[in-house]
Scaffold this motif. Structure first.
Motif, PDB file in Angstrom:
ATOM      1  N   ALA A  40      21.762 -95.615 -96.006  1.00  0.00           N
ATOM      2  CA  ALA A  40      22.606 -94.458 -96.298  1.00  0.00           C
ATOM      3  C   ALA A  40      24.023 -94.860 -96.694  1.00  0.00           C
ATOM      4  O   ALA A  40      24.832 -94.018 -97.034  1.00  0.00           O
ATOM      5  CB  ALA A  40      22.649 -93.523 -95.097  1.00  0.00           C
ATOM      6  N   ARG A  41      24.311 -96.158 -96.623  1.00  0.00           N
ATOM      7  CA  ARG A  41      25.632 -96.681 -96.940  1.00  0.00           C
ATOM      8  C   ARG A  41      26.726 -96.054 -96.074  1.00  0.00           C
ATOM      9  O   ARG A  41      27.841 -95.836 -96.520  1.00  0.00           O
ATOM     10  CB  ARG A  41      25.958 -96.474 -98.419  1.00  0.00           C
ATOM     11  CG  ARG A  41      24.964 -97.063 -99.372  1.00  0.00           C
ATOM     12  CD  ARG A  41      25.402 -98.448 -99.765  1.00  0.00           C
ATOM     13  NE  ARG A  41      24.569 -98.942-100.854  1.00  0.00           N
ATOM     14  CZ  ARG A  41      23.844-100.032-100.738  1.00  0.00           C
ATOM     15  NH1 ARG A  41      23.838-100.712 -99.624  1.00  0.00           N
ATOM     16  NH2 ARG A  41      23.129-100.460-101.741  1.00  0.00           N
ATOM     17  N   LEU A  42      26.361 -95.753 -94.813  1.00  0.00           N
ATOM     18  CA  LEU A  42      27.358 -95.240 -93.884  1.00  0.00           C
ATOM     19  C   LEU A  42      28.251 -96.388 -93.431  1.00  0.00           C
ATOM     20  O   LEU A  42      27.824 -97.540 -93.391  1.00  0.00           O
ATOM     21  CB  LEU A  42      26.692 -94.628 -92.647  1.00  0.00           C
ATOM     22  CG  LEU A  42      25.890 -93.349 -92.834  1.00  0.00           C
ATOM     23  CD1 LEU A  42      25.341 -92.880 -91.490  1.00  0.00           C
ATOM     24  CD2 LEU A  42      26.728 -92.259 -93.462  1.00  0.00           C
ATOM     25  N   SER A  43      29.472 -96.056 -93.073  1.00  0.00           N
ATOM     26  CA  SER A  43      30.323 -97.069 -92.468  1.00  0.00           C
ATOM     27  C   SER A  43      29.756 -97.384 -91.087  1.00  0.00           C
ATOM     28  O   SER A  43      28.969 -96.614 -90.533  1.00  0.00           O
ATOM     29  CB  SER A  43      31.760 -96.549 -92.323  1.00  0.00           C
ATOM     30  OG  SER A  43      31.825 -95.575 -91.291  1.00  0.00           O
ATOM     31  N   GLN A  44      30.155 -98.510 -90.537  1.00  0.00           N
ATOM     32  CA  GLN A  44      29.693 -98.886 -89.202  1.00  0.00           C
ATOM     33  C   GLN A  44      30.081 -97.806 -88.193  1.00  0.00           C
ATOM     34  O   GLN A  44      29.288 -97.449 -87.326  1.00  0.00           O
ATOM     35  CB  GLN A  44      30.298-100.239 -88.810  1.00  0.00           C
ATOM     36  CG  GLN A  44      29.650-100.885 -87.634  1.00  0.00           C
ATOM     37  CD  GLN A  44      28.324-101.547 -87.980  1.00  0.00           C
ATOM     38  OE1 GLN A  44      28.024-101.829 -89.139  1.00  0.00           O
ATOM     39  NE2 GLN A  44      27.519-101.798 -86.978  1.00  0.00           N
ATOM     40  N   HIS A  45      31.279 -97.261 -88.332  1.00  0.00           N
ATOM     41  CA  HIS A  45      31.737 -96.214 -87.420  1.00  0.00           C
ATOM     42  C   HIS A  45      30.849 -94.973 -87.497  1.00  0.00           C
ATOM     43  O   HIS A  45      30.418 -94.433 -86.474  1.00  0.00           O
ATOM     44  CB  HIS A  45      33.192 -95.833 -87.721  1.00  0.00           C
ATOM     45  CG  HIS A  45      34.174 -96.891 -87.361  1.00  0.00           C
ATOM     46  ND1 HIS A  45      34.501 -97.915 -88.221  1.00  0.00           N
ATOM     47  CD2 HIS A  45      34.899 -97.091 -86.247  1.00  0.00           C
ATOM     48  CE1 HIS A  45      35.391 -98.694 -87.641  1.00  0.00           C
ATOM     49  NE2 HIS A  45      35.651 -98.220 -86.433  1.00  0.00           N
ATOM     50  N   TYR A  46      30.569 -94.506 -88.703  1.00  0.00           N
ATOM     51  CA  TYR A  46      29.728 -93.323 -88.870  1.00  0.00           C
ATOM     52  C   TYR A  46      28.299 -93.596 -88.410  1.00  0.00           C
ATOM     53  O   TYR A  46      27.647 -92.721 -87.836  1.00  0.00           O
ATOM     54  CB  TYR A  46      29.724 -92.852 -90.329  1.00  0.00           C
ATOM     55  CG  TYR A  46      30.830 -91.889 -90.644  1.00  0.00           C
ATOM     56  CD1 TYR A  46      30.635 -90.522 -90.537  1.00  0.00           C
ATOM     57  CD2 TYR A  46      32.072 -92.350 -91.045  1.00  0.00           C
ATOM     58  CE1 TYR A  46      31.651 -89.633 -90.814  1.00  0.00           C
ATOM     59  CE2 TYR A  46      33.104 -91.476 -91.333  1.00  0.00           C
ATOM     60  CZ  TYR A  46      32.876 -90.115 -91.215  1.00  0.00           C
ATOM     61  OH  TYR A  46      33.893 -89.236 -91.492  1.00  0.00           O
ATOM     62  N   ALA A  47      27.804 -94.795 -88.664  1.00  0.00           N
ATOM     63  CA  ALA A  47      26.437 -95.137 -88.242  1.00  0.00           C
ATOM     64  C   ALA A  47      26.327 -95.125 -86.720  1.00  0.00           C
ATOM     65  O   ALA A  47      25.343 -94.615 -86.173  1.00  0.00           O
ATOM     66  CB  ALA A  47      26.035 -96.501 -88.800  1.00  0.00           C
ATOM     67  N   HIS A  48      27.312 -95.640 -86.028  1.00  0.00           N
ATOM     68  CA  HIS A  48      27.290 -95.626 -84.558  1.00  0.00           C
ATOM     69  C   HIS A  48      27.280 -94.188 -84.053  1.00  0.00           C
ATOM     70  O   HIS A  48      26.468 -93.828 -83.188  1.00  0.00           O
ATOM     71  CB  HIS A  48      28.518 -96.352 -83.987  1.00  0.00           C
ATOM     72  CG  HIS A  48      28.395 -97.844 -84.015  1.00  0.00           C
ATOM     73  ND1 HIS A  48      28.449 -98.605 -82.880  1.00  0.00           N
ATOM     74  CD2 HIS A  48      28.234 -98.707 -85.036  1.00  0.00           C
ATOM     75  CE1 HIS A  48      28.329 -99.881 -83.201  1.00  0.00           C
ATOM     76  NE2 HIS A  48      28.198 -99.957 -84.509  1.00  0.00           N
ATOM     77  N   ALA A  49      28.181 -93.374 -84.567  1.00  0.00           N
ATOM     78  CA  ALA A  49      28.284 -91.983 -84.111  1.00  0.00           C
ATOM     79  C   ALA A  49      27.017 -91.199 -84.454  1.00  0.00           C
ATOM     80  O   ALA A  49      26.518 -90.418 -83.626  1.00  0.00           O
ATOM     81  CB  ALA A  49      29.512 -91.326 -84.734  1.00  0.00           C
ATOM     82  N   THR A  50      26.485 -91.401 -85.637  1.00  0.00           N
ATOM     83  CA  THR A  50      25.271 -90.699 -86.059  1.00  0.00           C
ATOM     84  C   THR A  50      24.083 -91.122 -85.220  1.00  0.00           C
ATOM     85  O   THR A  50      23.245 -90.301 -84.827  1.00  0.00           O
ATOM     86  CB  THR A  50      25.007 -90.951 -87.562  1.00  0.00           C
ATOM     87  OG1 THR A  50      26.168 -90.527 -88.298  1.00  0.00           O
ATOM     88  CG2 THR A  50      23.789 -90.207 -88.047  1.00  0.00           C
ATOM     89  N   SER A  51      23.998 -92.399 -84.901  1.00  0.00           N
ATOM     90  CA  SER A  51      22.925 -92.900 -84.048  1.00  0.00           C
ATOM     91  C   SER A  51      22.968 -92.246 -82.675  1.00  0.00           C
ATOM     92  O   SER A  51      21.925 -91.853 -82.128  1.00  0.00           O
ATOM     93  CB  SER A  51      23.044 -94.422 -83.911  1.00  0.00           C
ATOM     94  OG  SER A  51      22.160 -94.910 -82.943  1.00  0.00           O
ATOM     95  N   LEU A  52      24.157 -92.118 -82.112  1.00  0.00           N
ATOM     96  CA  LEU A  52      24.288 -91.485 -80.799  1.00  0.00           C
ATOM     97  C   LEU A  52      23.847 -90.025 -80.846  1.00  0.00           C
ATOM     98  O   LEU A  52      23.206 -89.534 -79.913  1.00  0.00           O
ATOM     99  CB  LEU A  52      25.724 -91.602 -80.294  1.00  0.00           C
ATOM    100  CG  LEU A  52      26.129 -93.009 -79.866  1.00  0.00           C
ATOM    101  CD1 LEU A  52      27.630 -93.078 -79.617  1.00  0.00           C
ATOM    102  CD2 LEU A  52      25.354 -93.437 -78.641  1.00  0.00           C
ATOM    103  N   ALA A  53      24.168 -89.333 -81.929  1.00  0.00           N
ATOM    104  CA  ALA A  53      23.731 -87.940 -82.063  1.00  0.00           C
ATOM    105  C   ALA A  53      22.214 -87.849 -82.227  1.00  0.00           C
ATOM    106  O   ALA A  53      21.571 -86.969 -81.659  1.00  0.00           O
ATOM    107  CB  ALA A  53      24.430 -87.287 -83.252  1.00  0.00           C
ATOM    108  N   ALA A  54      21.641 -88.778 -82.970  1.00  0.00           N
ATOM    109  CA  ALA A  54      20.197 -88.753 -83.220  1.00  0.00           C
ATOM    110  C   ALA A  54      19.383 -89.161 -82.000  1.00  0.00           C
ATOM    111  O   ALA A  54      18.244 -88.718 -81.835  1.00  0.00           O
ATOM    112  CB  ALA A  54      19.855 -89.675 -84.395  1.00  0.00           C
TER     113      ALA A  54
END
Length: 121
Positions: A40-54
């Motif tokens: 998804a070409r997310l930044s590391q910060h967004y990927a961490h936050a999105t992972s926690l939500a998922a």
């Protein structure tokens, strides 16, 4: 990658993370974060936050399955949850304050360290 192909790829990432979460107790960060950065070409910060939500629904479904099989030690789970509820906001605040490069390095070191610890025990 964009559009439908990306949506299918991210669904596959979720499937893999869910299967590994149920099988090995991991999946959220270890699987989803690097794949969200790549797919998804997310930044590391967004990927961490999105992972926690998922991970919320993934963990709930897996815990329900293990609960049905009476394989959960609820006292330990409660203590872990209490500590995590206190620690998660601290970690989120720290993550917001560090650079993308530092976060990638810290994440990689953690994954390798945990892997080596498990192999060597």
């Amino acid at each position: 990658m964009t559009g439908v192909r990306q949506d299918v790829a991210l669904g596959a990432v979720g499937l893999l993370a869910g299967a590994l979460s149920g099988l090995l107790g991991v999946g959220g960060g270890v699987v989803m974060v690097p794949l969200m950065v790549a797919v998804a070409r997310l930044s590391q910060h967004y990927a961490h936050a999105t992972s926690l939500a998922a991970i919320l629904p993934i963990a709930a479904v897996a815990a329900a399955r293990f609960g049905i099989d009476e394989e959960i030690h609820y006292g330990i789970a409660a203590l872990l949850a209490l500590g995590s509820l206190a620690g998660a906001p601290l970690g989120a605040r720290a993550m917001a304050a560090i650079s993308e490069a530092t976060l990638k390095i810290a994440f990689g070191v953690l994954v390798v360290s945990v892997g080596m610890s498990m192999v060597l025990r």
